[in-house]
Design an enzyme around this catalytic site. Structure first.
Site, short mmCIF file in Angstrom:
data_model
loop_
_atom_site.label_atom_id
_atom_site.label_comp_id
_atom_site.label_asym_id
_atom_site.label_seq_id
_atom_site.Cartn_x
_atom_site.Cartn_y
_atom_site.Cartn_z
N SER A 77 7.24 0.59 -10.68
CA SER A 77 7.39 0.25 -12.26
C SER A 77 6.65 -1.10 -12.55
CB SER A 77 8.71 0.60 -12.60
OG SER A 77 8.88 1.87 -12.41
N GLU A 91 7.80 -1.58 -1.56
CA GLU A 91 7.98 -0.81 -2.86
C GLU A 91 9.24 0.02 -2.60
OE1 GLU A 91 4.04 0.49 -4.85
OE2 GLU A 91 4.28 1.64 -3.14
N HIS A 93 2.51 5.15 2.03
CA HIS A 93 3.10 5.20 0.59
C HIS A 93 4.27 6.13 0.99
CE1 HIS A 93 3.91 5.80 -3.50
NE2 HIS A 93 3.10 4.79 -3.79
N ASN A 106 -2.80 2.17 -7.96
CA ASN A 106 -2.86 3.57 -7.15
C ASN A 106 -2.72 4.55 -8.24
OD1 ASN A 106 -2.12 5.65 -5.65
ND2 ASN A 106 -0.10 5.18 -5.02
N GLY A 137 7.88 4.83 -10.29
CA GLY A 137 7.80 5.90 -11.28
C GLY A 137 8.95 6.16 -12.16
N GLU A 179 5.67 8.24 -0.90
CA GLU A 179 5.09 9.62 -1.26
C GLU A 179 4.73 10.26 -0.37
OE1 GLU A 179 3.04 8.86 -5.19
OE2 GLU A 179 4.90 8.27 -5.95
N LYS A 214 -2.91 7.78 -7.58
CA LYS A 214 -2.41 8.91 -7.25
C LYS A 214 -3.09 10.27 -7.58
CE LYS A 214 2.01 6.61 -7.43
NZ LYS A 214 3.39 6.64 -7.54
P1 PGA Z 1 4.78 3.11 -10.34
O1 PGA Z 1 4.16 3.39 -8.72
O2 PGA Z 1 4.04 1.65 -10.80
O3 PGA Z 1 4.25 4.19 -11.08
O4 PGA Z 1 6.21 2.95 -10.13
C1 PGA Z 1 4.09 2.62 -7.90
C2 PGA Z 1 3.50 3.15 -6.70
O5 PGA Z 1 3.79 4.39 -6.09
O6 PGA Z 1 2.62 2.48 -6.03
#
Ligand code: PGA
Length: 251
Positions: free
Chosen positions: A213, A167, A95, A9, A173, A97, A11
């Protein structure tokens, strides 16, 4: 029997030139990997470019979101029909976010999921609890509500077009991965819930990805868990070497 899927992803990162460079660097590192599905999700504006760059490689392309109508007076939205048209095979929906910053709800996740499946896209349906929810022991309750809401009125025949992504918000992140055991515990819960909503054979077939992560250093432990079928990767998917390291988790 469940083919592992590793999805990146991206982003809100990567210009067209950067996106092309990443695919060109990634493809030769993973072209011999035959038993893992590879997906990348660029920003909308880079999808067409990434589809062209991915060409005949094993890399498939996802969008990071979509709307639920095919067309109409919906300024700013992108429909599953247009994603299909531009060459996407997958779309990420729900997601955290989007849930956190853009008002995504279980109902909109459900509408988007149905529309995407109807159009022939495979949906990466995301669920996950916040730190506060985990600390108040509400993880299972939250995951169950998100999953039941997201899957509402979706018949069993359409389940093969859905990949679930667990997730935990506190692991996204932050550099804080859920431990293999913590992740497995929720994955097993999700699979049992799918068995309850649908049937044990559907639950057995559905793929459940872990996200939060994920790095080359922790993918192995995660993938060795019985109910973890792949990963949704943010930060570590932005560099060819680390994303390839995750895709090549078998060594
Ligand atoms: P990350 O993000 O691997 O940077 O923690 C995962 C995601 O949001 O899909």
């Amino acid at each position: 029997m469940r083919t592992p899927l590793i999805a990146g992803n991206w982003k809100l990162f990567k210009t067209l030139a950067e996106a092309t460079a990443l695919i060109n660097e990634l493809a030769p590192l993973v072209n011999d990997v035959k038993d893992v599905e590879i997906v990348v999700a660029p920003v909308f504006t880079a999808i067409s470019t990434v589809v062209s760059a991915a060409g005949k490689t094993a890399v498939r392309v996802a969008a990071q979101d979509c709307y639920w109508e095919d067309e109409g007076a919906f300024t700013g939205e992108v429909s599953p029909k247009l994603l299909k048209d531009v060459g996407c095979s997958h779309v990420i929906i729900g997601h955290s976010e989007r849930r956190q910053y853009f008002g995504e709800t279980d109902d909109t996740v459900n509408r988007k999921t149905k529309a995407a499946i109807r159009t022939g896209l495979t949906v990466l349906l995301c669920v996950g609890e916040s730190l506060a929810q985990r600390e108040s022991n509400d993880t299972f309750k939250v995951i169950e509500a998100q999953l039941r809401g997201g899957l509402a009125d979706i018949p069993a025949a359409e389940l093969p077009h859905i990949v679930i992504a667990y997730e935990p918000v506190w692991a996204i992140g932050t550099g804080k991965t859920a431990s293999d055991t913590q992740a497995q515990e929720v994955h097993a819960f999700i699979r049992a819930l799918v068995a309850q909503i649908y049937s044990p054979s559907e639950a057995d077939a559905v793929r459940i990805l872990y996200g939060g992560s994920v790095k080359p250093e922790n993918i192995n432990g995660l993938m060795s868990q019985p109910d973890i079928d792949g990963a949704l990767v943010g930060g570590a998917s932005l560099k060819a070497e680390s994303f390839a390291g995750i895709i090549r988790f078998k060594g």
